[in-house]
Write a protein that holds these residues in place. Sequence first.
Motif, PDB file in Angstrom:
ATOM      1  N   SER A 171      -0.578  -5.429   3.920  1.00 54.68           N
ATOM      2  CA  SER A 171       0.501  -5.731   4.859  1.00 54.68           C
ATOM      3  C   SER A 171       1.858  -5.267   4.354  1.00 54.68           C
ATOM      4  CB  SER A 171       0.549  -7.241   5.109  1.00 54.68           C
ATOM      5  OG  SER A 171       0.779  -7.944   3.902  1.00 54.68           O
ATOM      6  N   ILE A 172       1.885  -4.585   3.235  1.00 54.67           N
ATOM      7  CA  ILE A 172       3.140  -4.138   2.623  1.00 54.67           C
ATOM      8  C   ILE A 172       3.575  -2.819   3.263  1.00 54.67           C
ATOM      9  CG2 ILE A 172       4.258  -3.448   0.468  1.00 54.67           C
ATOM     10  CD1 ILE A 172       1.995  -5.115  -0.958  1.00 54.67           C
ATOM     11  N   ARG A 173       4.844  -2.753   3.663  1.00 54.85           N
ATOM     12  CA  ARG A 173       5.383  -1.515   4.234  1.00 54.85           C
ATOM     13  C   ARG A 173       6.888  -1.468   4.026  1.00 54.85           C
ATOM     14  NH1 ARG A 173       4.514  -2.396  10.696  1.00 54.85           N
ATOM     15  NH2 ARG A 173       4.672  -0.121  10.659  1.00 54.85           N
ATOM     16  N   ASN A 174       7.501  -0.387   4.456  1.00 52.57           N
ATOM     17  CA  ASN A 174       8.955  -0.182   4.352  1.00 52.57           C
ATOM     18  C   ASN A 174       9.460  -0.122   2.922  1.00 52.57           C
ATOM     19  OD1 ASN A 174       9.082  -0.231   7.162  1.00 52.57           O
ATOM     20  ND2 ASN A 174       9.435  -2.427   7.209  1.00 52.57           N
ATOM     21  N   ILE A 175       8.580   0.233   2.000  1.00 54.37           N
ATOM     22  CA  ILE A 175       8.997   0.416   0.616  1.00 54.37           C
ATOM     23  C   ILE A 175       8.369   1.700   0.090  1.00 54.37           C
ATOM     24  CG2 ILE A 175       9.103  -2.079   0.200  1.00 54.37           C
ATOM     25  CD1 ILE A 175       6.580  -1.629  -1.611  1.00 54.37           C
ATOM     26  N   SER A 176       8.852   2.138  -1.033  1.00 54.70           N
ATOM     27  CA  SER A 176       8.205   3.218  -1.771  1.00 54.70           C
ATOM     28  C   SER A 176       8.324   2.913  -3.251  1.00 54.70           C
ATOM     29  CB  SER A 176       8.845   4.570  -1.438  1.00 54.70           C
ATOM     30  OG  SER A 176      10.224   4.558  -1.759  1.00 54.70           O
ATOM     31  N   PHE A 177       7.430   3.492  -4.021  1.00 53.58           N
ATOM     32  CA  PHE A 177       7.433   3.296  -5.463  1.00 53.58           C
ATOM     33  C   PHE A 177       8.038   4.522  -6.128  1.00 53.58           C
ATOM     34  CE2 PHE A 177       4.070   0.483  -3.972  1.00 53.58           C
ATOM     35  CZ  PHE A 177       4.397  -0.689  -4.638  1.00 53.58           C
ATOM     36  N   LEU A 208      -5.746   4.999  -5.968  1.00 47.74           N
ATOM     37  CA  LEU A 208      -4.585   5.669  -5.409  1.00 47.74           C
ATOM     38  C   LEU A 208      -3.803   4.694  -4.542  1.00 47.74           C
ATOM     39  CD1 LEU A 208      -6.399   8.924  -4.215  1.00 47.74           C
ATOM     40  CD2 LEU A 208      -5.238   8.564  -6.412  1.00 47.74           C
ATOM     41  N   VAL A 209      -2.485   4.793  -4.582  1.00 51.45           N
ATOM     42  CA  VAL A 209      -1.604   4.003  -3.718  1.00 51.45           C
ATOM     43  C   VAL A 209      -0.779   4.978  -2.882  1.00 51.45           C
ATOM     44  CG1 VAL A 209       0.382   2.439  -3.666  1.00 51.45           C
ATOM     45  CG2 VAL A 209      -1.488   2.010  -5.271  1.00 51.45           C
ATOM     46  N   TYR A 210      -0.769   4.767  -1.558  1.00 51.79           N
ATOM     47  CA  TYR A 210      -0.124   5.713  -0.658  1.00 51.79           C
ATOM     48  C   TYR A 210       0.202   5.001   0.652  1.00 51.79           C
ATOM     49  CZ  TYR A 210      -4.956   5.592   0.853  1.00 51.79           C
ATOM     50  OH  TYR A 210      -6.195   5.140   1.236  1.00 51.79           O
ATOM     51  N   LYS A 211       1.004   5.634   1.482  1.00 53.23           N
ATOM     52  CA  LYS A 211       1.273   5.116   2.827  1.00 53.23           C
ATOM     53  C   LYS A 211       0.235   5.673   3.784  1.00 53.23           C
ATOM     54  CE  LYS A 211       6.246   4.395   2.361  1.00 53.23           C
ATOM     55  NZ  LYS A 211       7.600   4.732   2.878  1.00 53.23           N
ATOM     56  N   ASN A 212      -0.382   4.778   4.569  1.00 49.57           N
ATOM     57  CA  ASN A 212      -1.387   5.257   5.515  1.00 49.57           C
ATOM     58  C   ASN A 212      -0.726   5.758   6.798  1.00 49.57           C
ATOM     59  OD1 ASN A 212      -0.865   3.022   7.193  1.00 49.57           O
ATOM     60  ND2 ASN A 212      -2.745   1.958   6.675  1.00 49.57           N
ATOM     61  N   GLY A 213      -1.537   6.106   7.776  1.00 47.73           N
ATOM     62  CA  GLY A 213      -1.026   6.709   9.000  1.00 47.73           C
ATOM     63  C   GLY A 213      -0.177   5.799   9.854  1.00 47.73           C
ATOM     64  N   TYR A 214      -0.086   4.512   9.517  1.00 48.24           N
ATOM     65  CA  TYR A 214       0.713   3.556  10.275  1.00 48.24           C
ATOM     66  C   TYR A 214       1.855   2.983   9.449  1.00 48.24           C
ATOM     67  CZ  TYR A 214      -3.466   4.007  13.079  1.00 48.24           C
ATOM     68  OH  TYR A 214      -4.519   4.527  13.799  1.00 48.24           O
ATOM     69  N   GLY A 215       2.068   3.537   8.260  1.00 48.25           N
ATOM     70  CA  GLY A 215       3.191   3.113   7.435  1.00 48.25           C
ATOM     71  C   GLY A 215       2.900   1.972   6.486  1.00 48.25           C
ATOM     72  N   GLU A 218      -1.471   1.484   1.338  1.00 46.71           N
ATOM     73  CA  GLU A 218      -2.931   1.429   1.286  1.00 46.71           C
ATOM     74  C   GLU A 218      -3.406   1.795  -0.117  1.00 46.71           C
ATOM     75  OE1 GLU A 218      -5.189   2.390   4.957  1.00 46.71           O
ATOM     76  OE2 GLU A 218      -5.910   4.097   3.787  1.00 46.71           O
ATOM     77  N   ILE A 219      -4.578   1.278  -0.462  1.00 42.79           N
ATOM     78  CA  ILE A 219      -5.201   1.554  -1.754  1.00 42.79           C
ATOM     79  C   ILE A 219      -6.546   2.210  -1.498  1.00 42.79           C
ATOM     80  CG2 ILE A 219      -6.145   0.528  -3.863  1.00 42.79           C
ATOM     81  CD1 ILE A 219      -4.166  -1.858  -3.274  1.00 42.79           C
ATOM     82  N   GLY A 220      -6.808   3.315  -2.147  1.00 42.73           N
ATOM     83  CA  GLY A 220      -8.075   4.005  -1.961  1.00 42.73           C
ATOM     84  C   GLY A 220      -8.508   4.729  -3.210  1.00 42.73           C
ATOM     85  N   ILE A 221      -9.689   5.303  -3.156  1.00 45.75           N
ATOM     86  CA  ILE A 221     -10.210   6.188  -4.185  1.00 45.75           C
ATOM     87  C   ILE A 221     -10.770   7.409  -3.466  1.00 45.75           C
ATOM     88  CG2 ILE A 221     -11.854   6.485  -6.082  1.00 45.75           C
ATOM     89  CD1 ILE A 221     -11.898   3.443  -6.395  1.00 45.75           C
ATOM     90  N   ASN A 222     -10.417   8.586  -3.904  1.00 45.24           N
ATOM     91  CA  ASN A 222     -10.865   9.785  -3.228  1.00 45.24           C
ATOM     92  C   ASN A 222     -12.387   9.883  -3.232  1.00 45.24           C
ATOM     93  OD1 ASN A 222     -10.602  12.265  -1.892  1.00 45.24           O
ATOM     94  ND2 ASN A 222     -10.603  13.412  -3.811  1.00 45.24           N
ATOM     95  N   LYS A 223     -12.963   9.886  -2.015  1.00 44.85           N
ATOM     96  CA  LYS A 223     -14.403  10.037  -1.797  1.00 44.85           C
ATOM     97  C   LYS A 223     -15.226   8.902  -2.411  1.00 44.85           C
ATOM     98  CE  LYS A 223     -14.056  15.063  -1.458  1.00 44.85           C
ATOM     99  NZ  LYS A 223     -14.483  16.369  -1.993  1.00 44.85           N
ATOM    100  N   GLU A 224     -14.590   7.741  -2.612  1.00 42.25           N
ATOM    101  CA  GLU A 224     -15.298   6.545  -3.063  1.00 42.25           C
ATOM    102  C   GLU A 224     -14.767   5.325  -2.327  1.00 42.25           C
ATOM    103  OE1 GLU A 224     -16.309   5.787  -7.103  1.00 42.25           O
ATOM    104  OE2 GLU A 224     -15.957   7.872  -7.720  1.00 42.25           O
ATOM    105  N   ASN A 225     -15.446   4.199  -2.501  1.00 51.39           N
ATOM    106  CA  ASN A 225     -15.123   2.977  -1.775  1.00 51.39           C
ATOM    107  C   ASN A 225     -14.307   2.042  -2.670  1.00 51.39           C
ATOM    108  OD1 ASN A 225     -15.303   0.318  -0.569  1.00 51.39           O
ATOM    109  ND2 ASN A 225     -16.913   1.157   0.744  1.00 51.39           N
TER     110      ASN A 225
END
Length: 252
Positions: A171-177, A208-215, A218-225
């Motif tokens: 639910s975190i948005r409107n920030i950047s690291f 990985l930590v990044y902004k998703n398509g809705y701002g 999001e936390i992910g791993i490339n090609k993993e769960n």
Amino acid sequence: MEAVIRRINNEVDITYITPNSKNFNLYAASYLLYTAYKYFRKGSIFLLVVDPGVGTSRKALLVKSKNYFFIGPDNGVLYPAISEDGIDEVIEISNPRLYLSKNISRTFHGRDIFATTAGFVSAGVDIHTFGPKISKDELVKLSYNYNIIKDKNLVCGKIIYIDHFGNIATSIRNISFVDENVKIIFNNNRLIARKVNTFGESKGNEFLVYKNGYGFIEIGINKENASIKLNASEGEDICLEGSIQGDSSHST
């Protein structure tokens, strides 16, 4: 439900945001609605039935917002979308003359109450016919409570959606690291993630930590769960630690 709607208004255009929302999961359902509704034409009617409290004393709602209509249970699932668009009126659906029959199911209000409401609204029936107006202050509020700043380097929120790839929307948005490395603090664990803009920047098996398509952050791993590796679920608290830039004042 679609059959009931079309029986009332055979000219209606029905589009699915998704027919596969997660069972009983209010956070996931509210996220799917919240991230989709604004792309529909004004006047669209949104019918959402993720309703673990079906048959109980929870209210059935018809909400007129600034640009749309929303129909569903009063369990918070509609709240992020309707509060963002702006709530004009809230009607408690309680007029039995507009139910599917005199003997409605206690376990299938989607068909017997919500679908008929959607059909009649699409056919132009006045919303005040469905029941009394209630105050928006009475609604159950599912709040994302994002951007809760603990200190200048720590921001906390909730996990609000996990997609089929296992990417974790917070639910975190409107920030950047500022710095490349960001700490994930979750279930008493501290894990290092790397701030990226795309999955293509991944250097291997790393968070990985990044902004998703809705701002949202999001936390992910490339090609993993990532959700399996973190053993994460919607509704759980999560924090990110790193040098932060941005406005933390907005919330839903």
